[in-house]
Structure formats: structure tokens, C-alpha cells
Design an enzyme around this catalytic site. Structure first.
Site, mmCIF file in Angstrom:
data_model
loop_
_atom_site.group_PDB
_atom_site.id
_atom_site.type_symbol
_atom_site.label_atom_id
_atom_site.label_comp_id
_atom_site.label_asym_id
_atom_site.label_seq_id
_atom_site.Cartn_x
_atom_site.Cartn_y
_atom_site.Cartn_z
ATOM 1 N N GLY A 28 0.779 -1.309 -0.015
ATOM 2 C CA GLY A 28 -0.015 -0.038 -0.141
ATOM 3 C C GLY A 28 0.898 1.313 0.042
ATOM 4 N N MET A 32 3.517 9.543 3.145
ATOM 5 C CA MET A 32 4.919 10.019 3.443
ATOM 6 C C MET A 32 5.510 8.642 2.685
ATOM 7 S SD MET A 32 5.771 11.624 6.930
ATOM 8 C CE MET A 32 7.426 11.250 6.864
ATOM 9 N N ASP A 149 -1.906 10.641 14.740
ATOM 10 C CA ASP A 149 -2.500 10.382 13.512
ATOM 11 C C ASP A 149 -3.282 9.075 13.732
ATOM 12 O OD1 ASP A 149 -3.360 10.812 10.917
ATOM 13 O OD2 ASP A 149 -1.502 9.783 10.200
#
Length: 465
Positions: A28, A32, A149
Site C-alpha cells: 500500500g 509519506m 495520527d
């Protein structure tokens, strides 16, 4: 070959890193970097390897900053040992000098992928996932690391195990920040109100993001959505999420986690007890209300006698196109439901209009909700109106030109002489619109300051009806 800084899968497949990690397939991509499946030929095991994305236009300094961010992720995650956190095995350098992180391969899919494939999950299953992620977060917080995050894409599911990954923007206690000016770190829909306002992200911010993640899992959609990043930021900073329709016993937990005031959110220990009770099939006890912490409001001048409209001003830093203020809800139980809905719809339409107007003139902008869904805007044009640096005439021109540039505005008229704008009485503007939205009570005036630096500030005020 693509020119966006990403390596094509066909080019990297089969590449060997550090003489031992052979890439076997792309798992995937993220903001970043890309994550690859690889075979560790020395230990004969499968691993996951994260590749740093480097846009081609970066100069040497920016390149080193991006590399430092990945190194920071490696250090943050490598120092943690917990079954709910992806284990970091190694950090190696590719032939082009870019770093790669070698990690444990989690044989499963992300919570985000599961929700896209199967839709919302039962509350007890969501509570189980939340309990495991919370355990991982508590370990990170004890180590002085704030993830910053938390979101469904960063929660990996392997059978009954939930694993937290991607510490790429984690804040490590004692580490200098690597955030560039104007860079938004985090995923908008899962950023806490304090992150949206540009304030420091603490452990309480991670808990808010966990709450947003669990809300998404049980409802099948995030608690806050919008047509743009700015619209999402406005919603997070000013609104409460819609009550979840499918959360069941998880609802009070989500409500406290998604409180805009960090001091009103549950502690990690209390949240752990709440989720554990729910997983065990018991009704969770109501969380105690923490003592209210009163934060000083944004310095603003007192109301001048000439104006009688009631204001509630709480300062917000200018973010993403406009800055906004917490909503003062005016509907009461005595107001018929249909009227309350109409007022809320009117308020949302007015907020959307303000969001579409772009950056409001001034160094800071505050919004407050008035009766019947009106939104009052107050913006400080000059912090020191008595200073030679405050060009009142220039500020008036800026305001007039800004209004005239708006698509909803038909004409702008300055009703009073310009020299009255630098007085406490102020000057008024008439703004005529070409839509159902009305912009009223437009004034520019000097008001008394509340700081030691200045006793006068130049303020723009207007109301969107």
C-alpha cells in the site's frame, strides 16, 4: 517510469535491500511512503518494509528533513515493545540514500479496508478494537510519545488482534519538531480540535482521534465531514458530532471522547475500564465529569457603548482559510424541533458562506453564533491602533476591496467619513448581496484593548444572517 517520486512496483519488485531484504510485492501507499512485503533472506521470514517517498522537486535541505521524519518514526516505534504496536526490526539505507524501515508483517487488513468492504461494525467489536488500540496508546504515552495520527487506516487487524502502526508524525518528548511552517500533520477528519487550532497535540488529542476512529467504525462514517479540508476544520472546531445512531452502549464513551475541551475527556485509565466493561457485556458506568478548567479567552476589547449586540468571543488562530469560534447553542427544550432544525440549517449555511469567503482581513478572526443561526464575525485589523504602523485608511480599503471580491456581494458603500473609522464610535459599511445571505452590521472601529502592549485595537465586525 512515473515522474512523481514513486517507484513503480515492477521496478522495485525483486530489489534486495541491505543484502538481505528482497521486495516481493507492494502492500500500500500513504502520504509519506509506500509499504512493501519483503523476504528476510538471512532469517527466512516475511517482513514489511516502508519506503520513504521523496518528491523530485526537493532541495537538499528539504530532502534531509523528510529523511529525518522517517528516522524519527523508526526511533519512536523501535523504542516501544507492545503486542498492539507494530514491531520495528531494522532501519536500512537504499542505493539512492533513502532510508527504509523494516517492520513486522501484520497478516491482515486495516480497519479502514474492513469498513470499506463490510460497512459499520457492531459496538462490542468496535469496543474490542478500541480497547486494544488504547492499550497500545497507553504504552506509547508512558514512553513520552504522542502518535498524532490515529485513524482507521493506521489500525491493522490480524484475526482478533488490533495493531497500531505508522508513527511517521509522532511527537517524541524531547525531540525538536520537524514540522515546516504551514504544514498540516495528520488526517483532517481525525484531528482533534486542539490540533485544528494549531495547539500542541497531547495524549488527550490521541484519545479524541481514537474516539473519532471508533465513531467511524460503529457508524460507517467519520463524525465530521465536509466538502473541503477547511470545512472539516470548521466543523471540528465549532460543532458537536451528530449523535451516533448505532453505537448502543458505546454512545456515552464516544460522547466524552469527542468533547472539544481536552480537560473534559476521560483519562486513559478510566476509558480502559469503560471499554473493558462493555466488552465483557456489562453496561459501562457513567464517566465522572472532570473539574472544569477555565482557559483565558483570546484578548479582545470590551464592547463599546454604541453597540448593544451580545458577543461571546473565544480566540482561535487563523487556520486553513479562516479561523472560527466555538458555537454557543441557543436552542432550548422549549423550542419546537422544527424551529431548532431551521435555525441549525441557517447557521450551517451561514458558516459555509463564511468558509467560502476565504481569508478574512485581520491577524485573527473570531466567530460567535447569535440568535436564529446568525454568525457574528470579529476580526482584529491592528493590534495597536495608536501606532504609526496601523494604517487605518489602508485597512479600510483592504476591507472594502475584500468584500467587493466576494461572489455573493453586489456592492459596498462606506456610510461614514473615513476619519470616523479610527474613532470609538467607528464607521459603518453597507454591504448588499445578490443572494439570500445578508451581511449586516458591518463596522470598523477602535476599541479598548486588554493587553499591556496596546490600549487600542482596530476591529472589523459584521454579521452573516
Amino acid at each position: 517510469m512515473r515522474q512523481d517520486g514513486w517507484r513503480q512496483a515492477a521496478d522495485a519488485d525483486g530489489q534486495v535491500l541491505a543484502g538481505r531484504y528482497r521486495l516481493t510485492g507492494l502492500l500500500g501507499r500513504g502520504g509519506m511512503g509506500a509499504v512493501w512485503r519483503a523476504h528476510d533472506e538471512q532469517l527466512d521470514r516475511e517482513v514489511a518494509v516502508k519506503e520513504l517517498r521523496l518528491p523530485e522537486q526537493l532541495d537538499d535541505a528539504a530532502r534531509q528533513t523528510w529523511i529525518a521524519r522517517l528516522d524519527r518514526e523508526a526511533r519512536a516505534a523501535a523504542g516501544l515493545r507492545h503486542p498492539g504496536i507494530v514491531t520495528v526490526h531494522d532501519r536500512v539505507t537504499g542505493d539512492d540514500g533513502r532510508p527504509w524501515i523494516v517492520m513486522e508483517l501484520v497478516r491482515g487488513r486495516s480497519l479502514d479496508d474492513l469498513l470499506k468492504a463490510e460497512g459499520r461494525l457492531p459496538p462490542v467489536r468496535v469496543a474490542q478494537i478500541g480497547l486494544q488500540v488504547l492499550d497500545a496508546l497507553r504504552a506509547a504515552h508512558r514512553a513520552g510519545i504522542t502518535h498524532r495520527d490515529i485513524k482507521p487506516a493506521n489500525v491493522l487487524l490480524e484475526n482478533d488482534r488490533a495493531v497500531l502502526t505508522d508513527f511517521g508524525i509522532a511527537a517524541v518528548e524531547g525531540d525538536a519538531t520537524l514540522t515546516g511552517t504551514g504544514v498540516v500533520l495528520g488526517t483532517p477528519a481525525y484531528m482533534s480540535p486542539e490540533q485544528v487550532r494549531g495547539q500542541e497535540a497531547t495524549a488527550a488529542a490521541d484519545l479524541w482521534s481514537l474516539g473519532a476512529t471508533l465513531y467511524t467504525a460503529v457508524e460507517g462514517r467519520p463524525p465530521f465531514e465536509g466538502a473541503s479540508t477547511g470545512a472539516v476544520f470548521i466543523a471540528i472546531a465549532t460543532e458537536d458530532p451528530a449523535p451516533p445512531a448505532h453505537a448502543g452502549s458505546l454512545e456515552p464513551i464516544l460522547r466524552t471522547l469527542l468533547h472539544r475541551d481536552p480537560s473534559q475527556r476521560p483519562t486513559a485509565d478510566h476509558l480502559h475500564a469503560q471499554l473493558a466493561w462493555l466488552v465483557q457485556g456489562r453496561q459501562p458506568a457513567q464517566p465522572p465529569v472532570p473539574p472544569t478548567v477555565r482557559h483565558p479567552p483570546f484578548p479582545r476589547p470590551p464592547k463599546r457603548p454604541a453597540l448593544s449586540r451580545k458577543k461571546k468571543i473565544v480566540g482561535l488562530v487563523l487556520i486553513a482559510a479562516t479561523a472560527v469560534l466555538a458555537v454557543a447553542l441557543t436552542a432550548t427544550l422549549a423550542v419546537p424541533a422544527y424551529q431548532e432544525r431551521q435555525e441549525n440549517q441557517r447557521y450551517e449555511a451561514n458558516m459555509s458562506t463564511i468558509a467560502g469567503m476565504g481569508t478574512i482581513p485581520g491577524s485573527s478572526t473570531d466567530l460567535s453564533r447569535e440568535d436564529e443561526g446568525e454568525v457574528e464575525v470579529t476580526s482584529v485589523l491592528c493590534e495597536d491602533a495608536s501606532s504609526d504602523r496601523c494604517d487605518v485608511n489602508g485597512q479600510v480599503n483592504t476591507v472594502i476591496n475584500w468584500f467587493r471580491a466576494q461572489s455573493v456581494v453586489r456592492s459596498v458603500i462606506l456610510n461614514d467619513p473615513r476619519d470616523e473609522c479610527d474613532d470609538y464610535a467607528g464607521c459603518r459599511l453597507s454591504v448588499l448581496t445578490q443572494s439570500s445571505v445578508e451581511i449586516t452590521y458591518v463596522s470598523i472601529s477602535v476599541e479598548r484593548g486588554t493587553t499591556s502592549q496596546s490600549d487600542k485595537v482596530l476591529v472589523l465586525e459584521f454579521t452573516v444572517d
